[in-house]
Design a protein around this motif. Structure first.
Motif, mmCIF file in Angstrom:
data_model
loop_
_atom_site.group_PDB
_atom_site.id
_atom_site.type_symbol
_atom_site.label_atom_id
_atom_site.label_comp_id
_atom_site.label_asym_id
_atom_site.label_seq_id
_atom_site.Cartn_x
_atom_site.Cartn_y
_atom_site.Cartn_z
ATOM 1 N N LYS A 1 0.691 -1.283 0.011
ATOM 2 C CA LYS A 1 0.129 0.016 0.174
ATOM 3 C C LYS A 1 0.927 1.203 0.000
ATOM 4 C CE LYS A 1 -4.004 1.912 -0.028
ATOM 5 N NZ LYS A 1 -4.918 1.728 -1.158
ATOM 6 N N ALA A 2 1.804 1.130 0.755
ATOM 7 C CA ALA A 2 2.652 2.160 0.844
ATOM 8 C C ALA A 2 3.297 2.669 -0.300
ATOM 9 C CB ALA A 2 3.937 2.395 1.944
ATOM 10 N N ARG A 3 4.049 1.828 -1.115
ATOM 11 C CA ARG A 3 4.706 1.775 -2.288
ATOM 12 C C ARG A 3 3.569 2.270 -3.323
ATOM 13 N NH1 ARG A 3 9.041 -3.214 -2.501
ATOM 14 N NH2 ARG A 3 10.307 -2.291 -1.017
ATOM 15 N N GLU A 4 2.291 1.802 -3.406
ATOM 16 C CA GLU A 4 1.367 2.042 -4.260
ATOM 17 C C GLU A 4 1.082 3.788 -3.973
ATOM 18 O OE1 GLU A 4 -3.422 1.724 -3.897
ATOM 19 O OE2 GLU A 4 -2.244 -0.446 -3.989
ATOM 20 N N LEU A 5 1.153 4.150 -2.826
ATOM 21 C CA LEU A 5 0.676 5.676 -2.700
ATOM 22 C C LEU A 5 2.231 6.411 -2.796
ATOM 23 C CD1 LEU A 5 -1.363 5.126 0.499
ATOM 24 C CD2 LEU A 5 -2.274 5.993 -1.656
ATOM 25 N N GLY A 6 3.445 5.824 -2.805
ATOM 26 C CA GLY A 6 4.480 6.590 -2.878
ATOM 27 C C GLY A 6 4.741 7.325 -1.668
ATOM 28 N N ILE A 7 4.547 6.467 -0.673
ATOM 29 C CA ILE A 7 5.044 6.877 0.606
ATOM 30 C C ILE A 7 6.526 6.061 1.125
ATOM 31 C CG2 ILE A 7 4.613 6.529 3.428
ATOM 32 C CD1 ILE A 7 1.706 6.863 2.360
ATOM 33 N N SER A 8 7.399 6.679 1.829
ATOM 34 C CA SER A 8 8.680 6.055 2.210
ATOM 35 C C SER A 8 8.644 5.773 3.699
ATOM 36 C CB SER A 8 9.780 6.810 1.796
ATOM 37 O OG SER A 8 9.960 7.943 2.443
ATOM 38 N N GLY A 9 9.186 4.784 4.366
ATOM 39 C CA GLY A 9 9.325 4.639 5.654
ATOM 40 C C GLY A 9 9.742 3.182 5.961
ATOM 41 N N GLN A 10 8.996 2.649 7.147
ATOM 42 C CA GLN A 10 9.178 1.224 7.588
ATOM 43 C C GLN A 10 8.129 0.834 8.236
ATOM 44 O OE1 GLN A 10 12.841 2.356 9.309
ATOM 45 N NE2 GLN A 10 11.871 2.424 11.371
ATOM 46 N N VAL A 11 7.913 -0.384 8.494
ATOM 47 C CA VAL A 11 6.880 -1.137 9.274
ATOM 48 C C VAL A 11 7.677 -2.191 9.879
ATOM 49 C CG1 VAL A 11 6.061 -2.548 7.346
ATOM 50 C CG2 VAL A 11 4.533 -2.301 9.113
ATOM 51 N N GLU A 12 7.209 -2.490 11.293
ATOM 52 C CA GLU A 12 7.718 -3.667 11.848
ATOM 53 C C GLU A 12 6.937 -4.002 13.057
ATOM 54 O OE1 GLU A 12 10.929 -2.818 14.743
ATOM 55 O OE2 GLU A 12 10.288 -0.580 14.803
ATOM 56 N N ASN A 13 6.763 -5.422 13.424
ATOM 57 C CA ASN A 13 6.047 -6.198 14.450
ATOM 58 C C ASN A 13 6.679 -5.472 15.631
ATOM 59 O OD1 ASN A 13 4.258 -7.388 12.615
ATOM 60 N ND2 ASN A 13 5.372 -9.380 12.932
ATOM 61 N N LEU A 14 5.882 -5.312 16.690
ATOM 62 C CA LEU A 14 6.448 -5.083 18.128
ATOM 63 C C LEU A 14 6.488 -6.204 18.791
ATOM 64 C CD1 LEU A 14 4.918 -1.511 18.715
ATOM 65 C CD2 LEU A 14 7.161 -2.097 17.746
ATOM 66 N N PRO A 15 7.444 -6.410 19.790
ATOM 67 C CA PRO A 15 7.534 -7.258 20.576
ATOM 68 C C PRO A 15 6.230 -7.898 21.442
ATOM 69 C CG PRO A 15 9.360 -5.964 21.152
ATOM 70 C CD PRO A 15 8.300 -5.191 20.134
ATOM 71 N N ILE B 1 -0.294 10.347 3.336
ATOM 72 C CA ILE B 1 -0.321 9.575 4.626
ATOM 73 C C ILE B 1 -1.896 9.529 5.113
ATOM 74 C CG2 ILE B 1 0.306 10.224 7.078
ATOM 75 C CD1 ILE B 1 2.676 9.634 5.258
ATOM 76 N N ALA B 2 -2.716 10.485 4.991
ATOM 77 C CA ALA B 2 -4.207 10.376 5.325
ATOM 78 C C ALA B 2 -4.976 9.087 4.559
ATOM 79 C CB ALA B 2 -4.913 11.443 4.856
ATOM 80 N N GLU B 3 -4.356 8.608 3.538
ATOM 81 C CA GLU B 3 -4.812 7.452 2.746
ATOM 82 C C GLU B 3 -4.335 6.277 3.362
ATOM 83 O OE1 GLU B 3 -4.877 7.288 -1.653
ATOM 84 O OE2 GLU B 3 -4.483 9.374 -1.517
ATOM 85 N N LEU B 4 -2.903 6.452 3.927
ATOM 86 C CA LEU B 4 -2.515 5.371 4.343
ATOM 87 C C LEU B 4 -3.058 4.998 6.015
ATOM 88 C CD1 LEU B 4 -0.166 2.710 4.471
ATOM 89 C CD2 LEU B 4 1.244 4.506 5.519
ATOM 90 N N ILE B 5 -3.220 5.934 6.603
ATOM 91 C CA ILE B 5 -4.055 5.713 7.810
ATOM 92 C C ILE B 5 -5.423 5.403 7.834
ATOM 93 C CG2 ILE B 5 -4.975 7.141 9.903
ATOM 94 C CD1 ILE B 5 -2.369 9.203 9.338
ATOM 95 N N SER B 6 -6.110 5.863 6.703
ATOM 96 C CA SER B 6 -7.445 5.234 6.527
ATOM 97 C C SER B 6 -7.302 3.743 6.210
ATOM 98 C CB SER B 6 -8.110 6.092 5.279
ATOM 99 O OG SER B 6 -9.208 5.448 5.014
ATOM 100 N N TRP B 7 -6.478 3.265 5.205
ATOM 101 C CA TRP B 7 -6.245 1.900 5.080
ATOM 102 C C TRP B 7 -5.881 1.130 6.175
ATOM 103 C CZ3 TRP B 7 -2.242 -1.492 5.443
ATOM 104 C CH2 TRP B 7 -2.107 -2.660 5.023
ATOM 105 N N CYS B 8 -5.041 1.675 7.094
ATOM 106 C CA CYS B 8 -4.701 0.986 8.404
ATOM 107 C C CYS B 8 -5.870 0.630 9.492
ATOM 108 C CB CYS B 8 -3.410 1.694 9.247
ATOM 109 S SG CYS B 8 -2.011 1.691 8.430
ATOM 110 N N GLN B 9 -6.846 1.516 9.042
ATOM 111 C CA GLN B 9 -8.169 1.196 10.064
ATOM 112 C C GLN B 9 -8.720 -0.143 9.854
ATOM 113 O OE1 GLN B 9 -9.144 3.561 12.176
ATOM 114 N NE2 GLN B 9 -7.940 5.219 11.622
#
Length: 89
Positions: A24-38, A54-62
């Motif tokens: 999704k981030a690559r589709e939106l042209g967003i850079s960054g990182q994602v990780e599982n937390l312990p 970023i707002a589109e990514l946040i909406s998707w994360c819901q």
């Protein structure tokens, strides 16, 4: 450009949440990182992009990917961070 931390909790580990976020981030042209937390129940996303994207990514994360059960999404502002692309940690 701005950077946000998106903390997603619920059934978000073991359901391809990180891989789906990467796509999704690559589709939106967003850079960054994602990780599982312990804790086993959370995924942390650091995302840099335009306010709209970023707002589109946040909406998707819901909702997340089909097998995810998102219980809570917490957003926090971060100092602007530059990334070459979006990656899974």
């Amino acid at each position: 450009m701005l950077t946000k931390r998106i903390l997603v909790t619920g059934k978000v580990q073991g359901v391809f949440f990180r891989q789906s976020t990467l796509q999704k981030a690559r589709e939106l042209g967003i850079s960054g990182q994602v990780e599982n937390l312990p804790d086993g129940d959370s995924v942390s996303i650091i995302a840099t992009g335009t306010e709209t994207r970023i707002a589109e990514l946040i909406s998707w994360c819901q909702q997340g990917p089909p097998r995810a059960i998102v219980k809570h999404v917490e957003i926090s502002d971060q100092p602007l961070q530059e990334f070459k692309n979006f990656s899974i940690l």
